[in-house]
Design a protein around this motif. Sequence first.
Motif, PDB file in Angstrom:
ATOM      1  N   ARG A 147      43.224  54.219  12.069  1.00 28.30           N
ATOM      2  CA  ARG A 147      42.953  55.546  12.813  1.00 28.30           C
ATOM      3  C   ARG A 147      41.706  55.219  13.156  1.00 28.30           C
ATOM      4  O   ARG A 147      41.037  55.825  14.253  1.00 28.30           O
ATOM      5  CB  ARG A 147      42.630  56.737  11.382  1.00 28.30           C
ATOM      6  N   VAL A 199      40.750  53.218  16.375  1.00 25.66           N
ATOM      7  CA  VAL A 199      41.329  54.594  17.483  1.00 25.66           C
ATOM      8  C   VAL A 199      39.767  55.546  17.788  1.00 25.66           C
ATOM      9  O   VAL A 199      39.472  55.285  18.921  1.00 25.66           O
ATOM     10  CB  VAL A 199      42.424  54.836  17.252  1.00 25.66           C
ATOM     11  N   GLU A 200      39.774  55.615  16.800  1.00 21.70           N
ATOM     12  CA  GLU A 200      38.376  56.649  16.839  1.00 21.70           C
ATOM     13  C   GLU A 200      37.057  55.736  17.230  1.00 21.70           C
ATOM     14  O   GLU A 200      35.698  56.467  18.613  1.00 21.70           O
ATOM     15  CB  GLU A 200      37.583  57.495  15.569  1.00 21.70           C
ATOM     16  N   LYS A 221      36.999  55.475  21.098  1.00 23.53           N
ATOM     17  CA  LYS A 221      36.755  57.149  21.944  1.00 23.53           C
ATOM     18  C   LYS A 221      35.682  56.946  22.357  1.00 23.53           C
ATOM     19  O   LYS A 221      35.279  57.197  23.168  1.00 23.53           O
ATOM     20  CB  LYS A 221      37.370  57.529  21.053  1.00 23.53           C
ATOM     21  N   LYS A 222      34.648  56.380  21.415  1.00 21.37           N
ATOM     22  CA  LYS A 222      33.068  56.848  21.769  1.00 21.37           C
ATOM     23  C   LYS A 222      32.847  55.233  22.755  1.00 21.37           C
ATOM     24  O   LYS A 222      31.933  55.744  23.218  1.00 21.37           O
ATOM     25  CB  LYS A 222      32.592  56.271  19.881  1.00 21.37           C
ATOM     26  N   THR A 267      34.258  51.335  24.717  1.00 20.65           N
ATOM     27  CA  THR A 267      35.113  50.023  25.512  1.00 20.65           C
ATOM     28  C   THR A 267      34.671  49.138  25.228  1.00 20.65           C
ATOM     29  O   THR A 267      33.603  48.317  25.480  1.00 20.65           O
ATOM     30  CB  THR A 267      36.070  51.323  26.357  1.00 20.65           C
ATOM     31  N   LEU A 275      45.545  50.650  21.047  1.00 19.63           N
ATOM     32  CA  LEU A 275      44.815  50.264  21.576  1.00 19.63           C
ATOM     33  C   LEU A 275      45.077  49.870  23.527  1.00 19.63           C
ATOM     34  O   LEU A 275      44.024  50.015  24.369  1.00 19.63           O
ATOM     35  CB  LEU A 275      43.186  49.062  21.235  1.00 19.63           C
ATOM     36  N   SER A 288      45.140  51.147  26.259  1.00 21.94           N
ATOM     37  CA  SER A 288      44.718  52.455  27.420  1.00 21.94           C
ATOM     38  C   SER A 288      43.690  51.158  27.685  1.00 21.94           C
ATOM     39  O   SER A 288      42.596  52.162  28.763  1.00 21.94           O
ATOM     40  CB  SER A 288      44.169  53.486  26.637  1.00 21.94           C
TER      41      SER A 288
END
Length: 266
Positions: free
Chosen positions: A175, A178-179, A182-183, A185, A208, A211
């Motif tokens: 988790r 992933v977080e 998101k902030k 790359t 990951l 995306s």
Amino acid sequence: MSLATVIAPHLPYLRRFARALTGSQTSGDAYVAAALEALVEDPDSFPDTLPPRAALFQVFLKLWGSLDVNSQHNREADEAVDTLIERKLEAITPRPRQAFLLVSVEQFSPDEAAAIMGVPENELNELVEEAGAEIAAQVATDVLIIEDEPLIAMDLEEIVSSLRHRPIGVARTHREAVELVKKRTPGLILADIQLADGSSGIDAVNELLGSIEVPVIFITAYPERLLTGQRPEPTFLLTKPFQPAMLKALISQALFFEQKAGSKAA
């Protein structure tokens, strides 16, 4: 068996190495031809203490050094540098370039590469690290670290920073990884496969990669979980405990050749 028969299978690889080293296919082939002519004149100069491929590369590098090609730029006016990799190679100084090519492109082991270059293995490692620093200056990037052991995570952050890359954070769980992405790359992921909450670094990376497209280096004490031979395996894999120099070389290789993870890990 004749010397010609012994070295023939290795000539395509020597031509590849010579082109990368000189920056020109025509010039590289000329130096390969010169090395072969030297062997014809003096077959006894072919070292019998090394495997044939390593011996051939050693003969070539001795000739290359003796002709002071280091200071020459022999590219023909009509022969452009036609790939990004070749442009990057030209930016690496000659001896670190030799070490990097031998280890990362030609896949010689460090001890073989050291023998080919005629240097101690510790000096070979220093040259590879120097190449890594020069590569990092070209491709410095953000790095995500997925690792649940605090001391190892600190070591990884230090190694990444020493190569002038930028750690964007350490994820201890699927988790958290992933977080973090998101902030920001990342341009590279370093991932363990066994995480603190029992989740899998493999699963985190696979999510990951749905995306983003980014090279991944797995660093694990359990390589057998990835090297099954049954499903696609990661391109870059380092076993714990690892030597920092080997990780630095792997990071440089992954970024230099811009190899993406492509197929998801098993």
